[in-house]
Write an enzyme that holds these catalytic residues in place. Structure first.
Site, mmCIF file in Angstrom:
data_model
loop_
_atom_site.group_PDB
_atom_site.id
_atom_site.type_symbol
_atom_site.label_atom_id
_atom_site.label_comp_id
_atom_site.label_asym_id
_atom_site.label_seq_id
_atom_site.Cartn_x
_atom_site.Cartn_y
_atom_site.Cartn_z
ATOM 1 N N ASN A 118 45.617 41.671 42.422
ATOM 2 C CA ASN A 118 45.250 40.782 43.528
ATOM 3 C C ASN A 118 46.154 39.562 43.613
ATOM 4 O O ASN A 118 46.872 39.374 44.587
ATOM 5 C CB ASN A 118 43.801 40.302 43.375
ATOM 6 C CG ASN A 118 42.809 41.138 44.149
ATOM 7 O OD1 ASN A 118 43.184 42.024 44.919
ATOM 8 N ND2 ASN A 118 41.539 40.875 43.961
ATOM 9 N N ASP A 119 46.091 38.713 42.578
ATOM 10 C CA ASP A 119 46.767 37.425 42.696
ATOM 11 C C ASP A 119 46.948 36.751 41.343
ATOM 12 O O ASP A 119 46.279 37.082 40.361
ATOM 13 C CB ASP A 119 45.998 36.487 43.631
ATOM 14 C CG ASP A 119 44.497 36.449 43.345
ATOM 15 O OD1 ASP A 119 44.117 36.429 42.164
ATOM 16 O OD2 ASP A 119 43.707 36.433 44.299
ATOM 17 N N ASP A 133 34.997 45.945 43.169
ATOM 18 C CA ASP A 133 36.426 45.695 43.066
ATOM 19 C C ASP A 133 36.809 45.050 41.731
ATOM 20 O O ASP A 133 37.922 45.245 41.243
ATOM 21 C CB ASP A 133 36.883 44.817 44.229
ATOM 22 C CG ASP A 133 37.044 45.612 45.519
ATOM 23 O OD1 ASP A 133 36.931 46.856 45.469
ATOM 24 O OD2 ASP A 133 37.264 44.992 46.577
ATOM 25 N N THR A 158 42.953 39.883 50.956
ATOM 26 C CA THR A 158 41.548 39.865 51.400
ATOM 27 C C THR A 158 40.637 39.313 50.309
ATOM 28 O O THR A 158 39.421 39.448 50.404
ATOM 29 C CB THR A 158 41.087 41.280 51.786
ATOM 30 O OG1 THR A 158 41.377 42.191 50.722
ATOM 31 C CG2 THR A 158 41.780 41.756 53.056
ATOM 32 N N TYR A 182 40.846 35.907 47.211
ATOM 33 C CA TYR A 182 40.833 34.441 47.175
ATOM 34 C C TYR A 182 41.731 33.854 48.254
ATOM 35 O O TYR A 182 41.402 32.845 48.887
ATOM 36 C CB TYR A 182 41.275 33.983 45.784
ATOM 37 C CG TYR A 182 41.031 32.535 45.455
ATOM 38 C CD1 TYR A 182 40.310 31.682 46.293
ATOM 39 C CD2 TYR A 182 41.519 31.991 44.268
ATOM 40 C CE1 TYR A 182 40.093 30.364 45.964
ATOM 41 C CE2 TYR A 182 41.296 30.670 43.917
ATOM 42 C CZ TYR A 182 40.593 29.861 44.774
ATOM 43 O OH TYR A 182 40.376 28.545 44.438
#
Length: 309
Positions: free
Chosen positions: A155-156, A75, A196, A198
């Site tokens: 993701n973040d 990923d 899904t 951190y």
């Protein structure tokens, strides 16, 4: 990418540090070529894996020329190339050479059959939201408010304290309205894709990627009443650093910048999305069962196998 009699340009991107990956990349190139399409390889992969038989392109050139990109790795590899290709709307196919692989969902041992089908136009399309974030430095006597950093995240976006420093103090606004102040080890703003990652380890909920929302998840908050919260992805989140030392912000753990007291991190939904191509029959829940070990068969109380109708 769609089924077409016209040859397509398919880019191959690999986790070039992985042991033995060159053989897998060559096999994938053979599958693409056998399907009648043109193969290109990103520059780093071509150089470090000695793939000299195919044109080596920069990410910008891949974005301009490729109909799809096949990403081989985990990923982390997917996150890096997804952020680079997001402005070009190039769909991505993930071949999992890592250990987890929520986004690189096709196993190496099944890739021949799966890729052959997908290159023939048999696949499912899934869109994923991106975050855009910018850091604005507070005005001083000799300088006005200025943007000092910006990046995308799949993701973040995470604001966090230094490794040896104390808690960070943050003030959060949503759509220009004060939400709360908190003392914690940091704060995660996550997409459904990043729920899904951190955010999950910080006790945030899992969000289905089809939901249009963000997660805001505190990291080890001083007050237990600071809980994860889901917000609509139409809003803008501003995080202001009001206390702490060695504070930084990272985007997908791949782009970092140091922060000062008074810095404002503005976060919103990016104008572009990422398109993932999956094999026909792909199931997000099957991925969760496999990756989070939910796939253990139920244990019946009477010792008899459980049958489903």
């Amino acid at each position: 990418m769609s089924a077409s009699a016209t040859p397509l340009t398919v880019a191959i991107v690999g986790k070039y540090q992985a042991k033995g990956i060159a053989a897998s990349l060559l096999e994938i190139a053979g599958i693409v070529t056998a399907a009648g399409h043109r193969v290109v390889v990103d520059c780093d992969t071509a150089h470090l894996c000695a793939l000299k038989d195919f044109p080596a392109l920069t990410n910008e050139e891949i974005g301009q020329q490729a109909s799809a990109a096949i990403v081989v790795g985990g990923d982390g590899t997917m996150l890096g190339i997804a952020r680079e290709l997001a402005p070009y709307n190039v769909p991505l196919i993930g071949i999992n050479q890592g250990r987890l692989g929520f986004m690189t969902d096709i196993p190496l041992d099944a890739m021949v059959e799966v890729l052959t089908d997908m290159l023939a136009g048999r696949y499912e399309v899934e869109e994923r939201t991106l975050l855009t974030g910018s850091v604005h430095r507070a005005p001083t006597d000799d300088a006005a408010d200025a943007e000092v950093f910006n990046a995308l995240a799949l993701n973040d976006i995470v604001v966090s304290r230094g490794a040896v420093s104390g808690m960070v103090e943050l003030m959060v606004e949503v759509d220009g309205r004060f939400m709360y102040s908190q003392r914690s080890d940091g704060l995660i703003v996550s997409t459904p894709t990043g729920s899904t990652a951190y955010a999950l380890s910080a006790n945030g909920p899992i969000m289905h990627p089809g939901l249009r929302g963000f997660l805001m998840v505190p990291i080890a908050p001083h007050s237990l009443s600071n809980r994860p919260i889901a917000l609509p992805d139409s809003c803008t989140i501003d995080i202001i650093v009001t206390g702490g030392r060695d504070v930084s912000v990272n985007f997908d753990m791949q782009s970092f910048t140091a922060l000062r007291l008074g810095d404002r991190i503005s976060i919103a939904r990016a104008p572009m999305t990422i398109r993932f191509l999956h094999p026909v029959g792909y199931s997000y829940f099957a991925t969760l069962r496999q990756k989070l070990h939910w796939n253990q068969p139920p244990v019946p109380l009477d010792g008899k196998p459980i049958r489903r109708g």
